[in-house]
Design a protein around this motif. Structure first.
Motif, PDB file in Angstrom:
ATOM      1  N   PRO A 320       1.091  -1.302  -0.045  1.00  0.00           N
ATOM      2  CA  PRO A 320       0.088  -0.095   0.022  1.00  0.00           C
ATOM      3  C   PRO A 320       0.929   1.235  -0.142  1.00  0.00           C
ATOM      4  O   PRO A 320       2.021   1.237   0.439  1.00  0.00           O
ATOM      5  CB  PRO A 320      -0.697  -0.155   1.304  1.00  0.00           C
ATOM      6  CG  PRO A 320      -0.685  -1.566   1.587  1.00  0.00           C
ATOM      7  CD  PRO A 320       0.632  -1.893   1.286  1.00  0.00           C
ATOM      8  N   GLN A 321       0.294   2.512  -0.485  1.00  0.00           N
ATOM      9  CA  GLN A 321       0.831   3.497  -0.542  1.00  0.00           C
ATOM     10  C   GLN A 321       0.724   4.529   0.691  1.00  0.00           C
ATOM     11  O   GLN A 321      -0.424   4.957   0.830  1.00  0.00           O
ATOM     12  CB  GLN A 321       0.816   4.238  -1.662  1.00  0.00           C
ATOM     13  CG  GLN A 321       1.358   5.613  -1.929  1.00  0.00           C
ATOM     14  CD  GLN A 321       0.843   6.560  -3.269  1.00  0.00           C
ATOM     15  OE1 GLN A 321      -0.340   6.694  -3.348  1.00  0.00           O
ATOM     16  NE2 GLN A 321       1.510   7.658  -3.343  1.00  0.00           N
ATOM     17  N   PRO A 322       1.692   4.876   1.547  1.00  0.00           N
ATOM     18  CA  PRO A 322       1.249   5.747   2.600  1.00  0.00           C
ATOM     19  C   PRO A 322       0.919   7.143   1.712  1.00  0.00           C
ATOM     20  O   PRO A 322       1.881   7.782   1.093  1.00  0.00           O
ATOM     21  CB  PRO A 322       2.664   5.879   3.562  1.00  0.00           C
ATOM     22  CG  PRO A 322       3.269   4.705   3.196  1.00  0.00           C
ATOM     23  CD  PRO A 322       2.845   4.431   1.655  1.00  0.00           C
ATOM     24  N   ARG A 356      -4.479  10.114  12.390  1.00  0.00           N
ATOM     25  CA  ARG A 356      -4.823   9.021  11.415  1.00  0.00           C
ATOM     26  C   ARG A 356      -3.880   9.140  10.126  1.00  0.00           C
ATOM     27  O   ARG A 356      -3.371  10.408   9.841  1.00  0.00           O
ATOM     28  CB  ARG A 356      -6.209   8.843  10.904  1.00  0.00           C
ATOM     29  CG  ARG A 356      -6.706  10.023  10.478  1.00  0.00           C
ATOM     30  CD  ARG A 356      -8.351  10.076  10.491  1.00  0.00           C
ATOM     31  NE  ARG A 356      -8.873   9.934  11.760  1.00  0.00           N
ATOM     32  CZ  ARG A 356      -9.980   9.666  11.971  1.00  0.00           C
ATOM     33  NH1 ARG A 356     -10.916   9.729  11.398  1.00  0.00           N
ATOM     34  NH2 ARG A 356     -10.512   9.250  13.301  1.00  0.00           N
ATOM     35  N   THR A 357      -3.470   8.194   9.629  1.00  0.00           N
ATOM     36  CA  THR A 357      -2.597   8.297   8.287  1.00  0.00           C
ATOM     37  C   THR A 357      -3.340   7.618   7.322  1.00  0.00           C
ATOM     38  O   THR A 357      -4.169   6.558   7.624  1.00  0.00           O
ATOM     39  CB  THR A 357      -1.315   7.481   8.313  1.00  0.00           C
ATOM     40  OG1 THR A 357      -1.329   6.200   8.907  1.00  0.00           O
ATOM     41  CG2 THR A 357      -0.409   8.483   9.241  1.00  0.00           C
ATOM     42  N   TRP A 358      -3.446   8.062   6.017  1.00  0.00           N
ATOM     43  CA  TRP A 358      -4.228   7.540   4.887  1.00  0.00           C
ATOM     44  C   TRP A 358      -3.256   6.799   3.849  1.00  0.00           C
ATOM     45  O   TRP A 358      -2.251   7.197   3.513  1.00  0.00           O
ATOM     46  CB  TRP A 358      -4.939   8.642   4.190  1.00  0.00           C
ATOM     47  CG  TRP A 358      -6.017   9.328   5.109  1.00  0.00           C
ATOM     48  CD1 TRP A 358      -5.688  10.306   6.194  1.00  0.00           C
ATOM     49  CD2 TRP A 358      -7.303   8.916   5.404  1.00  0.00           C
ATOM     50  NE1 TRP A 358      -6.973  10.751   6.507  1.00  0.00           N
ATOM     51  CE2 TRP A 358      -8.004   9.925   6.591  1.00  0.00           C
ATOM     52  CE3 TRP A 358      -8.231   8.044   4.661  1.00  0.00           C
ATOM     53  CZ2 TRP A 358      -9.193   9.782   6.741  1.00  0.00           C
ATOM     54  CZ3 TRP A 358      -9.437   7.897   5.236  1.00  0.00           C
ATOM     55  CH2 TRP A 358     -10.002   8.749   6.330  1.00  0.00           C
ATOM     56  N   PHE A 359      -3.792   5.560   3.390  1.00  0.00           N
ATOM     57  CA  PHE A 359      -3.170   4.806   2.481  1.00  0.00           C
ATOM     58  C   PHE A 359      -4.094   4.508   1.257  1.00  0.00           C
ATOM     59  O   PHE A 359      -5.234   4.568   1.518  1.00  0.00           O
ATOM     60  CB  PHE A 359      -2.946   3.458   3.089  1.00  0.00           C
ATOM     61  CG  PHE A 359      -1.753   3.520   4.427  1.00  0.00           C
ATOM     62  CD1 PHE A 359      -0.395   3.040   3.994  1.00  0.00           C
ATOM     63  CD2 PHE A 359      -2.132   3.939   5.476  1.00  0.00           C
ATOM     64  CE1 PHE A 359       0.426   2.992   4.894  1.00  0.00           C
ATOM     65  CE2 PHE A 359      -1.196   4.017   6.586  1.00  0.00           C
ATOM     66  CZ  PHE A 359       0.040   3.375   6.332  1.00  0.00           C
ATOM     67  N   ARG A 360      -3.255   4.188   0.238  1.00  0.00           N
ATOM     68  CA  ARG A 360      -3.895   3.613  -1.025  1.00  0.00           C
ATOM     69  C   ARG A 360      -3.492   2.383  -1.332  1.00  0.00           C
ATOM     70  O   ARG A 360      -2.293   2.061  -1.025  1.00  0.00           O
ATOM     71  CB  ARG A 360      -3.613   4.447  -2.132  1.00  0.00           C
ATOM     72  CG  ARG A 360      -4.183   6.019  -2.087  1.00  0.00           C
ATOM     73  CD  ARG A 360      -3.611   6.659  -3.354  1.00  0.00           C
ATOM     74  NE  ARG A 360      -3.838   6.324  -4.533  1.00  0.00           N
ATOM     75  CZ  ARG A 360      -3.217   6.457  -5.747  1.00  0.00           C
ATOM     76  NH1 ARG A 360      -1.995   7.394  -5.597  1.00  0.00           N
ATOM     77  NH2 ARG A 360      -3.565   6.009  -7.083  1.00  0.00           N
ATOM     78  N   HIS A 361      -4.387   1.397  -1.420  1.00  0.00           N
ATOM     79  CA  HIS A 361      -4.019   0.151  -1.762  1.00  0.00           C
ATOM     80  C   HIS A 361      -3.368  -0.156  -3.195  1.00  0.00           C
ATOM     81  O   HIS A 361      -3.583   0.627  -4.069  1.00  0.00           O
ATOM     82  CB  HIS A 361      -5.398  -0.865  -1.974  1.00  0.00           C
ATOM     83  CG  HIS A 361      -4.823  -2.369  -1.573  1.00  0.00           C
ATOM     84  ND1 HIS A 361      -4.437  -3.307  -2.575  1.00  0.00           N
ATOM     85  CD2 HIS A 361      -4.871  -2.978  -0.389  1.00  0.00           C
ATOM     86  CE1 HIS A 361      -4.143  -4.388  -2.063  1.00  0.00           C
ATOM     87  NE2 HIS A 361      -4.502  -4.325  -0.804  1.00  0.00           N
ATOM     88  N   ALA A 362      -2.489  -1.079  -3.240  1.00  0.00           N
ATOM     89  CA  ALA A 362      -1.820  -1.089  -4.878  1.00  0.00           C
ATOM     90  C   ALA A 362      -2.667  -1.454  -5.584  1.00  0.00           C
ATOM     91  O   ALA A 362      -2.636  -0.771  -6.765  1.00  0.00           O
ATOM     92  CB  ALA A 362      -0.540  -2.111  -4.707  1.00  0.00           C
ATOM     93  N   LYS A 363      -3.728  -2.330  -5.451  1.00  0.00           N
ATOM     94  CA  LYS A 363      -4.773  -2.808  -6.408  1.00  0.00           C
ATOM     95  C   LYS A 363      -6.032  -2.440  -6.036  1.00  0.00           C
ATOM     96  O   LYS A 363      -6.221  -1.552  -4.934  1.00  0.00           O
ATOM     97  CB  LYS A 363      -4.391  -4.211  -6.475  1.00  0.00           C
ATOM     98  CG  LYS A 363      -3.251  -4.589  -7.182  1.00  0.00           C
ATOM     99  CD  LYS A 363      -3.387  -6.251  -7.473  1.00  0.00           C
ATOM    100  CE  LYS A 363      -3.929  -6.741  -8.694  1.00  0.00           C
ATOM    101  NZ  LYS A 363      -3.534  -8.166  -8.751  1.00  0.00           N
ATOM    102  N   ALA A 364      -7.125  -2.634  -6.526  1.00  0.00           N
ATOM    103  CA  ALA A 364      -8.612  -2.212  -6.283  1.00  0.00           C
ATOM    104  C   ALA A 364      -9.243  -2.927  -5.198  1.00  0.00           C
ATOM    105  O   ALA A 364      -9.523  -2.655  -4.145  1.00  0.00           O
ATOM    106  CB  ALA A 364      -9.281  -1.688  -7.485  1.00  0.00           C
ATOM    107  N   GLY A 365      -9.845  -4.135  -5.796  1.00  0.00           N
ATOM    108  CA  GLY A 365     -10.713  -4.805  -4.995  1.00  0.00           C
ATOM    109  C   GLY A 365     -10.287  -5.507  -3.801  1.00  0.00           C
ATOM    110  O   GLY A 365     -10.960  -5.802  -2.961  1.00  0.00           O
ATOM    111  N   GLU A 366      -8.876  -5.702  -3.911  1.00  0.00           N
ATOM    112  CA  GLU A 366      -8.382  -6.561  -2.677  1.00  0.00           C
ATOM    113  C   GLU A 366      -8.408  -5.783  -1.284  1.00  0.00           C
ATOM    114  O   GLU A 366      -8.632  -6.188  -0.173  1.00  0.00           O
ATOM    115  CB  GLU A 366      -6.934  -7.153  -2.828  1.00  0.00           C
ATOM    116  CG  GLU A 366      -6.940  -7.994  -3.982  1.00  0.00           C
ATOM    117  CD  GLU A 366      -5.349  -8.314  -4.313  1.00  0.00           C
ATOM    118  OE1 GLU A 366      -4.409  -8.169  -3.578  1.00  0.00           O
ATOM    119  OE2 GLU A 366      -5.083  -8.794  -5.675  1.00  0.00           O
TER     120      GLU A 366
END
Length: 397
Positions: A320-322, A356-366
């Protein structure tokens, strides 16, 4: 307000970990995908969404028609919940689900199975031999869309179907036609080496040029090969659809006359792996929040959880991307941890326990396999929630 301020304000009453879906960002991404499709319908890939309410919202938008499911039990559930026109894009060996499909007239009308060999047909015949009454099953043939060069010594693309040439497709179509209980209604070919590989990866200009060269050659090969396959199969049966593409190749794929629809899913959420395309940009729409629980040093914080790794070849690209606040990075020794994740960088100096810190997943549905609920954000407010498949007690893989 910037995005971090909006998300913090909208979710102030929630305790992380949790996941959100920015509805405005998702709608903007969907509109851009529909524009790129140039009027051809987009079949929505459920593996990238994994939330029934969100799937309904997408299908209510202009430009989207039908679903591409990843398992037959999932497709049966979706049809039972009122969805229609569901293509199961991967072969199935689920005997119980196949028996249920063949015995259910409505499901058999709405669900299309995928095969790529006579072995699949033999398996279906064996499983369904004693099913009475047995309804005719809709079949789609999967075509190998990978790019092969140098006499087979180089290959790019997913290892999927054995069907590459028109003669092979015609032979399988004829086999389907002569067996009772099946009707070939569609073809699909997923060009993973174009749709799922960004053509503008950071930090390596030579590698980027190599990707673009490969993708250009692959696209030209596929235009000819897919067209010839479709023509060969149409000599044997009528086809309702020819499906191709993915989020990363929409505008390329729709230019092929043989293709009647494209598939896409990741573009709605725009996860990290889709940042590296020259032809389009998107807005991150699905994020998850983790709480700061330690401060080991002035420029390091530790958050709870974080080891939500994406499938695919192991490497940093699957982490995941911080994301917010900007400027945080992983510890090289620990990465994204099972129960805690250290984050390093100047931005950590301003974070305190409980932030809180926000992340993006590398892929979508997982992402939706980790959270039971997506909190739906409009502006700086939560306007509702949407259960994920997991939240409805459904885990299909």
């Amino acid at each position: 307000m910037n995005d971090r301020q909006r998300y913090d304000r909208a979710t102030a009453a929630l305790d992380p970990p949790f996941a959100i879906l920015d509805l405005a960002a998702m709608r903007a991404n969907a509109a851009e995908m529909a524009r790129r499709a140039g009027g051809k319908p987009i079949r929505v890939a459920t593996k990238s969404i994994r939330s029934r309410p969100v799937l309904r919202q997408i299908l209510d938008m202009d430009g989207f028609r039908g679903l591409m499911a990843f398992t037959l039990p999932e497709a049966l559930w979706l049809v039972a919940e009122g969805f229609t026109d569901v293509l199961v894009a991967y072969p199935t060996a689920d005997r119980r689900a196949l028996t249920a499909l063949a015995g259910d007239a409505r499901a058999a009308r709405e669900i299309t199975l995928t095969v790529d060999s006579a072995e699949h047909l033999d398996y279906l015949d064996d499983v369904l031999e004693d099913v009475r009454p047995r309804h005719e099953l809709r079949i789609s043939m999967d075509i190998d869309a990978g790019y092969v060069a140098l006499g087979g010594r180089f290959r790019a693309g997913a290892l999927r179907s054995t069907i590459r040439e028109p003669e092979q497709a015609a032979d399988l179509a004829a086999d389907i036609a002569k067996r009772s209980g099946y009707r070939l209604v569609g073809l699909m070919a997923y060009e993973a080496q174009i749709a799922g590989v960004g053509d503008d990866p950071p930090g390596n200009a030579m590698y980027a040029r190599a990707i673009r060269f490969m993708q250009g050659r692959s696209a030209r090969d596929l235009i000819l090969r897919r067209g010839r396959i479709v023509n060969a199969v149409r000599q044997i049966c009528d086809l309702e659809f020819v499906n191709g593409g993915g989020t990363g190749s929409i505008e390329r794929t729709v230019r092929e006359k043989a293709v009647t629809e494209v598939a896409a899913g990741s573009g709605f959420f725009h996860p990290r792996l889709f940042d590296f395309y020259r032809g389009f940009t998107g807005r991150p729409a699905a994020l998850f929040a983790l709480p700061v629980v330690r401060r080991p040093s002035p420029d390091t914080v530790t958050v709870l959880g974080g080891g939500y790794l994406a499938s695919g070849p192991a490497g940093r690209s699957r982490l995941p991307q911080p994301y917010l606040p900007a400027g945080l990075r992983y510890s090289a020794d620990e990465g994204a941890g099972e129960v805690q994740t250290p984050l390093i960088g100047q931005a950590a100096q301003d974070l305190r326990v409980g932030d809180r810190t926000w992340f993006r997943h590398a892929k979508a549905g997982e992402l939706c396999e980790r959270f039971a609920t997506l909190h739906l954000v409009e502006g700086d407010a939560i306007v509702g929630t949407a259960p994920t498949y997991r939240g409805e007690g459904r885990t299909f893989l």
